[in-house]
Write a protein that holds these residues in place. Sequence first.
Motif, PDB file in Angstrom:
ATOM      1  N   VAL A   1      -4.774  -4.630  -8.409  1.00  0.00           N
ATOM      2  CA  VAL A   1      -4.362  -3.265  -8.048  1.00  0.00           C
ATOM      3  C   VAL A   1      -5.615  -2.445  -7.792  1.00  0.00           C
ATOM      4  N   LEU A   2      -5.629  -1.718  -6.678  1.00  0.00           N
ATOM      5  CA  LEU A   2      -6.746  -0.841  -6.339  1.00  0.00           C
ATOM      6  C   LEU A   2      -6.208   0.568  -6.126  1.00  0.00           C
TER       7      LEU A   2
ATOM      8  N   GLY B   1       1.759   9.553  -5.617  1.00  0.00           N
ATOM      9  CA  GLY B   1       2.889   9.177  -4.783  1.00  0.00           C
ATOM     10  C   GLY B   1       3.130  10.154  -3.660  1.00  0.00           C
ATOM     11  N   ASN B   2       4.325  10.051  -3.064  1.00  0.00           N
ATOM     12  CA  ASN B   2       4.715  10.884  -1.935  1.00  0.00           C
ATOM     13  C   ASN B   2       6.196  11.201  -2.067  1.00  0.00           C
TER      14      ASN B   2
ATOM     15  N   ALA C   1      -4.751  10.202  -2.436  1.00  0.00           N
ATOM     16  CA  ALA C   1      -4.851   8.914  -3.130  1.00  0.00           C
ATOM     17  C   ALA C   1      -4.247   7.827  -2.253  1.00  0.00           C
ATOM     18  N   ARG C   2      -4.596   6.604  -2.562  1.00  0.00           N
ATOM     19  CA  ARG C   2      -4.008   5.427  -1.931  1.00  0.00           C
ATOM     20  C   ARG C   2      -3.987   4.327  -2.979  1.00  0.00           C
ATOM     21  N   VAL C   3      -2.854   3.637  -3.095  1.00  0.00           N
ATOM     22  CA  VAL C   3      -2.714   2.558  -4.071  1.00  0.00           C
ATOM     23  C   VAL C   3      -2.371   1.275  -3.334  1.00  0.00           C
ATOM     24  N   SER C   4      -3.146   0.228  -3.571  1.00  0.00           N
ATOM     25  CA  SER C   4      -2.894  -1.073  -2.967  1.00  0.00           C
ATOM     26  C   SER C   4      -2.732  -2.091  -4.084  1.00  0.00           C
ATOM     27  N   GLN C   5      -1.675  -2.882  -4.002  1.00  0.00           N
ATOM     28  CA  GLN C   5      -1.405  -3.867  -5.063  1.00  0.00           C
ATOM     29  C   GLN C   5      -0.908  -5.165  -4.465  1.00  0.00           C
TER      30      GLN C   5
ATOM     31  N   THR D   1       0.849  -1.190   0.000  1.00  0.00           N
ATOM     32  CA  THR D   1       0.000   0.000   0.000  1.00  0.00           C
ATOM     33  C   THR D   1       0.884   1.240   0.000  1.00  0.00           C
ATOM     34  N   THR D   2       0.645   2.126  -0.949  1.00  0.00           N
ATOM     35  CA  THR D   2       1.383   3.380  -1.051  1.00  0.00           C
ATOM     36  C   THR D   2       0.503   4.520  -0.577  1.00  0.00           C
TER      37      THR D   2
END
Length: 327
Positions: free
Chosen positions: A259-260, A230-231, A56-60, A50-51
């Motif tokens: 990927v979410l 991103g960050n 935003a948040r990205v989970s893969q 998880t990023t």
Amino acid sequence: MTVTTLASANDVSTTFHHCRAALGDRVLRLQDEPLAILKGLYRLGALVVTTFADGARVSQSMRYPTLLDEEACLESRGEQCRLSQQLNLPLWHSVMAVLAPVADLPARSLLFFDRYRAPVQQMAVAPETGGLAFEELVCAMLHPDQRQLGAPPPRRDRRAASPAVAELERQWSQLDDDGFRDLMAGLGDRRQVLYQAVRDKFACPVRMETVPALLALAGQRRRAFTVCTGNNGVRLCLSAPWSPPRWQKGHCHLAHNGVLVSLDMGRVASVWRLRRPGPGRVVTALEGLDAQGRWLWTLSAGDDEDAWLALLADSLIREGAPGQRMA
């Protein structure tokens, strides 16, 4: 797929203080050696990565590759998708191991923070993964002090002076992908002011309803496009034919093959259409900014710029022109 409402990456106190409150019990402090720990992740099997990002948040779901010292970019490509993960490793600082659930942090996960205690990424061992690799990694990298975490250093504003509008337009017209990304990152929270100053052929504001219209149309047509977010520690760019958007309490969720991506549209204060020269043609993107003018995410073409431009032509509405669509 289960979707949860997610906090902002700026909410440092929530994530960090949850860990500090459970330190020595459900949470263990690991050595401040994030690169060494990242190198050991390939042994953990399937991971849910998880990023954390503003807005935003990205989970893969993925298997972490073997990481070398000089590697700062992880790339993977599937039949219909492409993922680029650019790591800014000098900004990664401290690591926590979560042994049992803490608030919304899952058990058997590693949480990486930057030097200001902002969360960068979370690596959770997938439930179906067995073995003792997680426990072995934690024991090998355990920090001798499990009582305190120390205070983060004060943030310093080291922004360079804003370029003149004419100079910004000149650079904008000449830089390659990496140079343009560095130029935009250097603008910080001045992006919106400078976007307003340059000519419309470089940047112009568009109506907020453009975004849901575009995402819905892309899902209907099964057209691939790229989401970048991103960050300070990691930048992700994911290209795929995303699912039709699913909305939940102001969050827009896009999914593709494990990927979410969750976009917090409540944080978006303005949306801009950007144009710049690309390889052999002009490329067009949409960029979301927050109320302070900081970058949240970018939407752009996948492998087919023409298909992307067709989506924009059918969904993009310029500010101040109700009902008027443009490419």
